[in-house]
Design a protein around this motif. Structure first.
Motif, PDB file in Angstrom:
ATOM      1  N   GLU A 133       0.864  -1.186   0.000  1.00  0.00           N
ATOM      2  CA  GLU A 133       0.000   0.000   0.000  1.00  0.00           C
ATOM      3  C   GLU A 133       0.901   1.237   0.000  1.00  0.00           C
ATOM      4  OE1 GLU A 133      -3.139   0.143   2.873  1.00  0.00           O
ATOM      5  OE2 GLU A 133      -3.282  -2.049   2.973  1.00  0.00           O
ATOM      6  N   ARG A 134       0.859   1.983  -1.090  1.00  0.00           N
ATOM      7  CA  ARG A 134       1.745   3.138  -1.193  1.00  0.00           C
ATOM      8  C   ARG A 134       1.260   4.054  -2.308  1.00  0.00           C
ATOM      9  NH1 ARG A 134       8.333   2.635  -0.989  1.00  0.00           N
ATOM     10  NH2 ARG A 134       8.898   4.745  -1.633  1.00  0.00           N
ATOM     11  N   THR A 135       1.517   5.335  -2.154  1.00  0.00           N
ATOM     12  CA  THR A 135       1.207   6.313  -3.189  1.00  0.00           C
ATOM     13  C   THR A 135       2.510   6.875  -3.736  1.00  0.00           C
ATOM     14  OG1 THR A 135      -0.906   6.945  -2.185  1.00  0.00           O
ATOM     15  CG2 THR A 135       0.079   8.502  -3.722  1.00  0.00           C
ATOM     16  N   PHE A 136       2.690   6.779  -5.044  1.00  0.00           N
ATOM     17  CA  PHE A 136       3.858   7.348  -5.707  1.00  0.00           C
ATOM     18  C   PHE A 136       3.444   8.635  -6.418  1.00  0.00           C
ATOM     19  CE2 PHE A 136       5.223   2.831  -5.708  1.00  0.00           C
ATOM     20  CZ  PHE A 136       6.433   2.993  -5.049  1.00  0.00           C
ATOM     21  N   THR A 137       4.165   9.712  -6.141  1.00  0.00           N
ATOM     22  CA  THR A 137       3.912  10.988  -6.805  1.00  0.00           C
ATOM     23  C   THR A 137       4.944  11.177  -7.907  1.00  0.00           C
ATOM     24  OG1 THR A 137       3.019  11.934  -4.767  1.00  0.00           O
ATOM     25  CG2 THR A 137       3.681  13.474  -6.491  1.00  0.00           C
ATOM     26  N   ILE A 138       4.451  11.320  -9.139  1.00  0.00           N
ATOM     27  CA  ILE A 138       5.315  11.427 -10.313  1.00  0.00           C
ATOM     28  C   ILE A 138       5.079  12.771 -10.981  1.00  0.00           C
ATOM     29  CG2 ILE A 138       5.959  10.408 -12.529  1.00  0.00           C
ATOM     30  CD1 ILE A 138       4.778   7.769 -11.532  1.00  0.00           C
ATOM     31  N   ARG A 139       6.153  13.511 -11.195  1.00  0.00           N
ATOM     32  CA  ARG A 139       6.052  14.793 -11.907  1.00  0.00           C
ATOM     33  C   ARG A 139       6.399  14.556 -13.374  1.00  0.00           C
ATOM     34  NH1 ARG A 139       9.408  20.104 -10.058  1.00  0.00           N
ATOM     35  NH2 ARG A 139      11.168  18.835 -10.751  1.00  0.00           N
ATOM     36  N   ALA A 140       5.458  14.903 -14.254  1.00  0.00           N
ATOM     37  CA  ALA A 140       5.667  14.674 -15.685  1.00  0.00           C
ATOM     38  C   ALA A 140       4.793  15.641 -16.465  1.00  0.00           C
ATOM     39  CB  ALA A 140       5.325  13.234 -16.056  1.00  0.00           C
ATOM     40  N   ASN A 141       5.166  15.868 -17.731  1.00  0.00           N
ATOM     41  CA  ASN A 141       4.323  16.740 -18.547  1.00  0.00           C
ATOM     42  C   ASN A 141       3.133  15.974 -19.091  1.00  0.00           C
ATOM     43  OD1 ASN A 141       5.109  15.362 -20.944  1.00  0.00           O
ATOM     44  ND2 ASN A 141       6.890  16.693 -21.190  1.00  0.00           N
ATOM     45  N   ASP A 142       2.202  16.704 -19.678  1.00  0.00           N
ATOM     46  CA  ASP A 142       0.954  16.099 -20.123  1.00  0.00           C
ATOM     47  C   ASP A 142       1.178  15.061 -21.213  1.00  0.00           C
ATOM     48  OD1 ASP A 142       1.621  18.607 -21.655  1.00  0.00           O
ATOM     49  OD2 ASP A 142      -0.004  17.870 -22.922  1.00  0.00           O
ATOM     50  N   GLY A 143       2.204  15.272 -22.036  1.00  0.00           N
ATOM     51  CA  GLY A 143       2.467  14.330 -23.114  1.00  0.00           C
ATOM     52  C   GLY A 143       2.809  12.947 -22.600  1.00  0.00           C
ATOM     53  N   PHE A 144       3.604  12.875 -21.544  1.00  0.00           N
ATOM     54  CA  PHE A 144       3.978  11.581 -20.984  1.00  0.00           C
ATOM     55  C   PHE A 144       2.759  10.906 -20.361  1.00  0.00           C
ATOM     56  CE2 PHE A 144       5.294   8.854 -17.490  1.00  0.00           C
ATOM     57  CZ  PHE A 144       6.237   8.045 -18.097  1.00  0.00           C
ATOM     58  N   VAL A 145       1.953  11.674 -19.644  1.00  0.00           N
ATOM     59  CA  VAL A 145       0.763  11.105 -19.006  1.00  0.00           C
ATOM     60  C   VAL A 145      -0.189  10.540 -20.061  1.00  0.00           C
ATOM     61  CG1 VAL A 145      -1.212  11.575 -17.515  1.00  0.00           C
ATOM     62  CG2 VAL A 145       0.990  12.675 -17.053  1.00  0.00           C
ATOM     63  N   GLU A 146      -0.401  11.297 -21.134  1.00  0.00           N
ATOM     64  CA  GLU A 146      -1.291  10.827 -22.185  1.00  0.00           C
ATOM     65  C   GLU A 146      -0.722   9.611 -22.907  1.00  0.00           C
ATOM     66  OE1 GLU A 146      -2.163  14.069 -24.745  1.00  0.00           O
ATOM     67  OE2 GLU A 146      -3.084  15.275 -23.169  1.00  0.00           O
ATOM     68  N   LEU A 147       0.601   9.577 -23.069  1.00  0.00           N
ATOM     69  CA  LEU A 147       1.238   8.483 -23.795  1.00  0.00           C
ATOM     70  C   LEU A 147       1.263   7.190 -22.992  1.00  0.00           C
ATOM     71  CD1 LEU A 147       2.929   7.535 -26.279  1.00  0.00           C
ATOM     72  CD2 LEU A 147       4.960   8.300 -25.017  1.00  0.00           C
ATOM     73  N   LEU A 148       1.622   7.283 -21.708  1.00  0.00           N
ATOM     74  CA  LEU A 148       1.899   6.073 -20.940  1.00  0.00           C
ATOM     75  C   LEU A 148       1.077   5.916 -19.666  1.00  0.00           C
ATOM     76  CD1 LEU A 148       5.781   6.134 -21.305  1.00  0.00           C
ATOM     77  CD2 LEU A 148       4.178   4.720 -22.560  1.00  0.00           C
ATOM     78  N   GLY A 149       0.268   6.919 -19.325  1.00  0.00           N
ATOM     79  CA  GLY A 149      -0.502   6.842 -18.087  1.00  0.00           C
ATOM     80  C   GLY A 149      -1.421   5.643 -18.038  1.00  0.00           C
ATOM     81  N   ALA A 150      -2.125   5.359 -19.124  1.00  0.00           N
ATOM     82  CA  ALA A 150      -3.066   4.236 -19.150  1.00  0.00           C
ATOM     83  C   ALA A 150      -2.330   2.901 -19.042  1.00  0.00           C
ATOM     84  CB  ALA A 150      -3.901   4.285 -20.426  1.00  0.00           C
ATOM     85  N   SER A 151      -1.201   2.763 -19.735  1.00  0.00           N
ATOM     86  CA  SER A 151      -0.421   1.519 -19.665  1.00  0.00           C
ATOM     87  C   SER A 151       0.132   1.298 -18.264  1.00  0.00           C
ATOM     88  CB  SER A 151       0.726   1.559 -20.680  1.00  0.00           C
ATOM     89  OG  SER A 151       0.237   1.628 -21.994  1.00  0.00           O
ATOM     90  N   LEU A 152       0.601   2.376 -17.628  1.00  0.00           N
ATOM     91  CA  LEU A 152       1.112   2.259 -16.267  1.00  0.00           C
ATOM     92  C   LEU A 152      -0.006   1.834 -15.321  1.00  0.00           C
ATOM     93  CD1 LEU A 152       3.308   2.592 -14.150  1.00  0.00           C
ATOM     94  CD2 LEU A 152       2.798   5.034 -14.072  1.00  0.00           C
ATOM     95  N   MET A 153      -1.189   2.411 -15.487  1.00  0.00           N
ATOM     96  CA  MET A 153      -2.298   2.067 -14.608  1.00  0.00           C
ATOM     97  C   MET A 153      -2.729   0.618 -14.799  1.00  0.00           C
ATOM     98  SD  MET A 153      -3.909   3.620 -12.230  1.00  0.00           S
ATOM     99  CE  MET A 153      -3.925   2.154 -11.207  1.00  0.00           C
ATOM    100  N   ALA A 154      -2.690   0.132 -16.046  1.00  0.00           N
ATOM    101  CA  ALA A 154      -3.052  -1.260 -16.313  1.00  0.00           C
ATOM    102  C   ALA A 154      -2.090  -2.213 -15.613  1.00  0.00           C
ATOM    103  CB  ALA A 154      -3.058  -1.515 -17.817  1.00  0.00           C
ATOM    104  N   THR A 155      -0.803  -1.889 -15.646  1.00  0.00           N
ATOM    105  CA  THR A 155       0.193  -2.728 -14.977  1.00  0.00           C
ATOM    106  C   THR A 155       0.015  -2.693 -13.476  1.00  0.00           C
ATOM    107  OG1 THR A 155       1.788  -2.344 -16.762  1.00  0.00           O
ATOM    108  CG2 THR A 155       2.667  -3.104 -14.653  1.00  0.00           C
ATOM    109  N   VAL A 156      -0.212  -1.508 -12.935  1.00  0.00           N
ATOM    110  CA  VAL A 156      -0.413  -1.371 -11.485  1.00  0.00           C
ATOM    111  C   VAL A 156      -1.646  -2.152 -11.047  1.00  0.00           C
ATOM    112  CG1 VAL A 156      -1.043   0.268  -9.669  1.00  0.00           C
ATOM    113  CG2 VAL A 156       0.796   0.828 -11.261  1.00  0.00           C
ATOM    114  N   THR A 157      -2.729  -2.031 -11.780  1.00  0.00           N
ATOM    115  CA  THR A 157      -3.964  -2.732 -11.431  1.00  0.00           C
ATOM    116  C   THR A 157      -3.768  -4.244 -11.404  1.00  0.00           C
ATOM    117  OG1 THR A 157      -5.291  -0.954 -12.394  1.00  0.00           O
ATOM    118  CG2 THR A 157      -6.375  -3.082 -12.086  1.00  0.00           C
ATOM    119  N   GLN A 158      -2.969  -4.741 -12.338  1.00  0.00           N
ATOM    120  CA  GLN A 158      -2.762  -6.179 -12.449  1.00  0.00           C
ATOM    121  C   GLN A 158      -1.785  -6.727 -11.420  1.00  0.00           C
ATOM    122  OE1 GLN A 158      -1.370  -7.397 -16.301  1.00  0.00           O
ATOM    123  NE2 GLN A 158      -1.601  -9.580 -15.884  1.00  0.00           N
TER     124      GLN A 158
END
Length: 305
Positions: A95-120
């Motif tokens: 149980e942990r929260t990671f705070t990541i600083r990134a521009n909008d382009g990175f979030v749009e590009l990889l945010g969904a893939s990162l969330m899918a991996t975290v969820t799994q």
């Protein structure tokens, strides 16, 4: 603690446990004479005899009996602190929260893939993305953020970095734009442009390259994000400039123009963009943070075109 030898703590623990100089010496791989000298030092340090003869055996003094369990706990804790940390990690239950600083382009590009991996693999981890207005190292130093993703170029020498992927700038325009019939530097400079800037800095690498050819482009609009620039370029005649990774796979190859916007290779050369993960050394050996870094690296390797 100028004159305190913490090795005496372990020796005292063993002596009180064994009530024998010989047996204590054997446990600590010392000679009986060396153990006897250590007992003498302990008596001086504590101001108590600690162990005294009762016939042919040693027995603890009342003060030593009082110390017994407390000393054992202190010695155990000291050994745990002063040994290499145990680095096992159960990512599935973390149980942990990671705070990541990134521009909008990175979030749009990889945010969904990162969330899918975290969820799994790590369903109890939360990812908190925050905006990246600058390259200030203080948020990393102060622990306000756990990881930064951005272009290499930090001036903080202690920060750790890992290259995630290489990128480059490409031009964008609406589908069917007349510029696409003649992609030259002179033709490119003749159109009006939309640029992305958070600091009102209107010139960049493409302007430097145009300047070497004696050309200058006209900037008609400034927006804060690449998503804004793509939206403006989609519905106007303005030309835009974005990292190749921001355009997305669906706009490449045979699918170009399917979303009303088209990319094109710039008619001038611009430097390569190196996008990296950046973190503070205090988190370098943390197993959960290492998992986060490795996960983002793997996602970038498999996702970025």
């Amino acid at each position: 603690m100028k004159h305190v030898d913490l090795n005496l703590l372990t020796a005292l623990d063993v002596l009180l446990s064994e009530c024998s100089v010989t047996r204590a010496a054997h446990r600590l791989n010392l000679s009986p004479s060396a153990m006897s000298r250590t007992l003498s030092r302990l008596r001086i340090a504590t101001g108590d005899q600690l162990l005294v003869l009762a016939g042919r055996t040693l027995v603890p003094t009342p003060y030593a009996e009082q110390l017994g369990e407390h000393v054992h706990e202190l010695a155990r804790n000291a050994r745990a602190i002063l040994q290499p940390a145990h680095r096992s990690l159960d990512i599935a239950t973390l149980e942990r929260t990671f705070t990541i600083r990134a521009n909008d382009g990175f979030v749009e590009l990889l945010g969904a893939s990162l969330m899918a991996t975290v969820t799994q693999t790590a369903p109890q981890i939360r990812i908190h993305f925050v905006s990246k207005p600058d390259k200030d190292a203080q948020p990393l130093r102060e622990g306000m953020i756990d990881l930064e993703v951005g272009v290499l170029g930090t001036t903080a020498p202690e920060l750790r970095t890992r290259l995630l992927f290489r990128d480059r700038f490409v031009g964008i325009c609406r589908s069917g734009h007349p510029f696409l019939k003649q992609v030259t530097a002179k033709h490119y400079a003749s159109y009006q442009h939309v640029v992305v800037s958070r600091k009102r800095q209107l010139s960049g690498p493409v302007d430097d390259a145009l300047g070497l050819l004696g050309l200058r482009r006209t900037i008609a609009m400034v927006v804060p994000t690449y998503a804004n620039a793509m939206q403006i370029a989609r519905y106007t005649d303005l030309l835009g400039l974005v990292p190749h990774s921001c355009v997305g796979r669906d706009l490449l190859g045979d699918h170009a123009g399917s979303a009303g916007i088209q990319r094109f290779e710039l008619p001038v050369r611009t430097p390569e963009i190196k996008v990296a993960a950046i973190w503070h050394p205090r988190l370098h050996a943390d197993p959960a943070h290492r998992w986060l870094r490795d996960t983002i690296f793997a996602i970038c390797k498999n996702t970025v075109p």
